[in-house]
Design an enzyme around this catalytic site. Structure first.
Site, PDB file in Angstrom:
ATOM      1  N   ASP A 540     115.982 -15.358  66.138  1.00  0.00           N
ATOM      2  CA  ASP A 540     117.167 -14.712  65.575  1.00  0.00           C
ATOM      3  C   ASP A 540     118.347 -14.988  66.506  1.00  0.00           C
ATOM      4  O   ASP A 540     118.219 -14.908  67.744  1.00  0.00           O
ATOM      5  CB  ASP A 540     116.923 -13.199  65.461  1.00  0.00           C
ATOM      6  CG  ASP A 540     118.114 -12.482  64.856  1.00  0.00           C
ATOM      7  OD1 ASP A 540     118.169 -12.365  63.626  1.00  0.00           O
ATOM      8  OD2 ASP A 540     118.992 -12.048  65.634  1.00  0.00           O
ATOM      9  N   ILE A 541     119.506 -15.341  65.940  1.00  0.00           N
ATOM     10  CA  ILE A 541     120.701 -15.611  66.747  1.00  0.00           C
ATOM     11  C   ILE A 541     121.270 -14.279  67.233  1.00  0.00           C
ATOM     12  O   ILE A 541     121.535 -13.368  66.438  1.00  0.00           O
ATOM     13  CB  ILE A 541     121.752 -16.375  65.926  1.00  0.00           C
ATOM     14  CG1 ILE A 541     121.155 -17.668  65.360  1.00  0.00           C
ATOM     15  CG2 ILE A 541     122.982 -16.667  66.777  1.00  0.00           C
ATOM     16  CD1 ILE A 541     122.068 -18.401  64.416  1.00  0.00           C
ATOM     17  N   GLU A 583     120.616 -15.010  59.802  1.00  0.00           N
ATOM     18  CA  GLU A 583     120.600 -15.795  61.039  1.00  0.00           C
ATOM     19  C   GLU A 583     119.202 -15.930  61.617  1.00  0.00           C
ATOM     20  O   GLU A 583     119.026 -16.290  62.779  1.00  0.00           O
ATOM     21  CB  GLU A 583     121.537 -15.156  62.091  1.00  0.00           C
ATOM     22  CG  GLU A 583     121.125 -13.762  62.545  1.00  0.00           C
ATOM     23  CD  GLU A 583     121.729 -12.651  61.676  1.00  0.00           C
ATOM     24  OE1 GLU A 583     121.858 -11.529  62.174  1.00  0.00           O
ATOM     25  OE2 GLU A 583     122.084 -12.913  60.515  1.00  0.00           O
TER      26      GLU A 583
END
Length: 659
Positions: A540-541, A583
């Site tokens: 996950d960003i 994301e």
């Protein structure tokens, strides 16, 4: 008169000449009569060969047509639109009350009809474009009709209800659920669809590897007519038609007005066709014979059994015997006239002159006349397919039909100086010799392949080729039946494009969640069967919302695209990478234990940390890693890796955590 007779008596040589002339005239008459009888045998032989060729071509065309239509059903069933509607069906089905009152069920049906309107334009366009009469969607558990494009009255009905008891739909639905693949039903007169016979094509709709509904398309009998009614000959009485095991027509009669598929099914007792050749075909025999057809007319008929997806039809190609007899009578009349003229000429001129005339003037024109009346060459010459005949020794073309000449742009004169590999310059002589070698040495009977041909003007077109070594006029030669498949390939490419769009994320071009789920479930089964390691990574960003808020969503899209390409460069061909949503991205790695997966995740994490993305600069990612353990199902694996990612977020982000 007396004077003349006296002269004849005085000159025996005149009598001898006259006797010789009469004998030769009789000999010539007998010879021509035998020659005309032989021509009848040749006419029947050529007619039989051409009827068999047409029958094979029509069966091949019909098989390709049905195969393409089955591909339509599979492709439509795999679209995101059908899946989305089917997911709505599952949601509604879980709430459907079998014991509900008629008023409550009516509300449910109204709800289904309202839901169907959202998809009406998409499905209607498909039906119009591909000429289907209806499309239905049926749930996988209870057998309820949740969508019918042209028969709203059946929405909400159950396949086990009275309306469907004699319908092929129930049987086809059960067969698709059992085999999890697409199937046909034979042509029949449906109770639900009026008086026009149809065929059903059913395909399963999958969600996460499971069948959640069944899509059914209605194929009208008129489309079968379009395939079989294509004229393979310019002789009016030549036709090809199909008959089912119930002895009812599967295509309209070309010759007898009113004898149609619709009439056959509407009045089965009066319309059944049970000829001797049809019975032979259903006994899996094939051949050509003189017989009576459904009109009671004597015909020369080629018969064989057509089989496709459990469907068995007797396929017959025939021509009226009278058409062949008419050709023979014309030929015989011509022979008789010539015989009388020759006899008179021989009588007048004498034996010596007759011998010269027979050899140089009479016999040669008769042979030329015989060659001209071989009218059945038109069956090949006017075939829809391109047909080529070429020598097996030097590969020079000997014959090309009208379709070949028209499509390629070359004249017959040009063909006679060409070889097959000149139509495809990429082929060398050596490559072509290698292609036909299995036919020459008897390893194969037929060579079937697809390639491209170049026209005289330089343009190319895609072709499907059936190449055989056959006896042609007593000489073994190559015969190639070539079908232009340019339009078919274009449709197939469009379907592949739509399939790609339905399985890939439109922004990052990576697999979407739907495709990832499908591949993961397959790999999960393999891992359990062969007991090999399988690891799962979820990333996950970090603070991605701040990127969008600070730099805008366009910059956020650049980050997602760049990051996806960067992560993909670290993976093996066997690893599967997809956008999970927003994301988040997900990876599963076959034959990989937890320690190796954590090291891979750490390598990717440290590399992303150093990556510069304009205009954002650097970003970081948090990683969750887990490994499939004994008896873990997919739901538990997803929960574990999600928990590991949550742990990485709570422990400060930009790190790898495992569970």
């Amino acid at each position: 008169m007396q004077v003349t007779l006296n002269k004849i008596r005085r000159k025996p040589q005149i009598l001898l000449s006259m006797f010789g002339a009469i004998v030769m005239a009789i000999v010539i008459i007998i010879f021509i009569s035998l020659y005309s009888l032989k021509s009848k045998e040749i006419l029947y032989k050529h007619a039989s060969e051409q009827l068999v060729a047409i029958n094979k071509i029509k069966m091949h065309m019909l098989s390709m047509f049905l195969d393409f239509r089955k591909s339509d059903a599979k492709a439509l069933a795999s679209t995101e639109t059908v899946l989305k509607f089917s997911q709505h069906i599952s949601a509604i089905e879980s709430q459907y009350n079998l014991q509900a009152s008629p008023q409550e069920k009516s509300k449910e049906v109204q709800r289904l009809q309202s839901l169907a309107k959202e998809y009406k334009n998409y499905f209607s366009k498909f039906l119009r474009e591909y000429m289907y009469t209806d499309m239905m969607l049926i749930d996988n558990k209870l057998g309820y009709v949740f969508l019918s494009m042209n028969y709203d009255a059946y929405i909400g009905k159950n396949l086990h209800s009275k309306e469907f008891q004699k319908s092929e739909i129930l049987h086809l639905w059960e067969k698709v659920l059992e085999t999890k693949t697409a199937h046909y039903s034979d042509m029949h007169l449906p109770i639900l669809y009026g008086k026009e016979p149809i065929m059903f094509i059913a395909a399963p709709v999958f969600d996460k590897g499971e069948v959640i509904s069944v899509l059914i398309l209605s194929l009208p009998s008129t489309l079968i007519n379009k395939v079989l009614h294509f004229r393979g000959s310019n002789i009016k009485s030549c036709e090809t038609y199909a008959v089912g095991k119930d002895y009812l027509l599967r295509s309209d009669s070309f010759l007898q007005e009113g004898l149609t598929v619709s009439a056959s099914f509407e009045h089965p007792q009066e319309s059944r066709i049970n000829t001797r050749n049809i019975q032979k075909a259903f006994n899996n025999e094939h051949g050509v014979s003189l017989t009576k057809d459904y009109r009671g007319v004597d015909v020369l008929s080629s018969y064989s059994l057509f089989e496709f997806d459990g469907i068995e039809w007797a396929m017959l190609t025939q021509i009226d015997k009278s058409a062949i007899t008419q050709q023979f009578n014309k030929l015989q009349s011509t022979f008789h006239i010539w015989a009388l003229l020759i006899a008179l000429f021989v009588f007048v001129v004498g034996y010596v002159v007759i011998r010269t005339i027979v050899n140089k003037i009479v016999v040669a024109p008769l042979v030329a006349l015989y060659n001209k009346v071989k009218g059945f060459e038109d069956i090949i010459n006017n075939s829809f397919n391109e047909i080529y005949i070429f020598s097996k020794d030097d590969f020079f073309f000997i014959f090309a039909n009208k379709s070949a000449i028209s499509n390629s742009g070359y004249s017959m004169k040009e063909f006679l100086s060409m070889k097959p590999y000149e139509l495809k310059p990429e082929y060398t002589k050596e490559a072509f010799e290698k292609l036909v070698a299995p036919l020459l040495n008897g390893e194969k009977q037929t060579e079937i392949f697809e390639t491209s041909h170049r026209r005289k003007n330089g343009t190319y077109y895609d072709v499907h080729i059936n190449l055989q070594l056959m006896d042609v006029d007593g000489v073994e030669r190559f015969v190639a039946i070539v079908n232009d498949i340019t339009a078919h390939n274009k449709i197939r490419q469009e379907k592949e494009h739509y399939y790609y769009l339905s399985n890939h994320d439109h922004l990052t071009k990576q697999y979407n969640r739907q495709m990832f789920d499908k591949l993961f479930y397959q790999e999960l089964q393999r891992s359990r069967r062969y007991k090999h390691d399988l690891s799962f990574i979820l990333l996950d960003i970090d603070h991605f919302k701040q990127v969008n808020d600070t730099y805008g969503h366009q910059a956020g899209d650049i980050v997602l695209i760049t990051l996806a390409e960067h992560v993909q460069s670290f993976l093996r061909n066997s690893d599967v990478f997809a956008r999970w949503g927003g994301e988040e991205f997900v990876i599963f790695m076959p034959h990989t234990d937890l320690e190796t997966a954590m090291q891979k995740a750490e390598n990717i994490r440290s590399s992303i940390e150093k990556l510069q993305i304009n205009p954002v600069g650097s970003v970081t990612c948090s990683f969750g890693v887990t490994q499939l353990r004994d008896y873990d199902d997919a739901k538990k694996v997803f929960a574990q890796v999600d928990e590991a990612l949550y742990k990485a977020k709570n422990n400060g982000r930009n790190r790898v955590e495992a569970i």
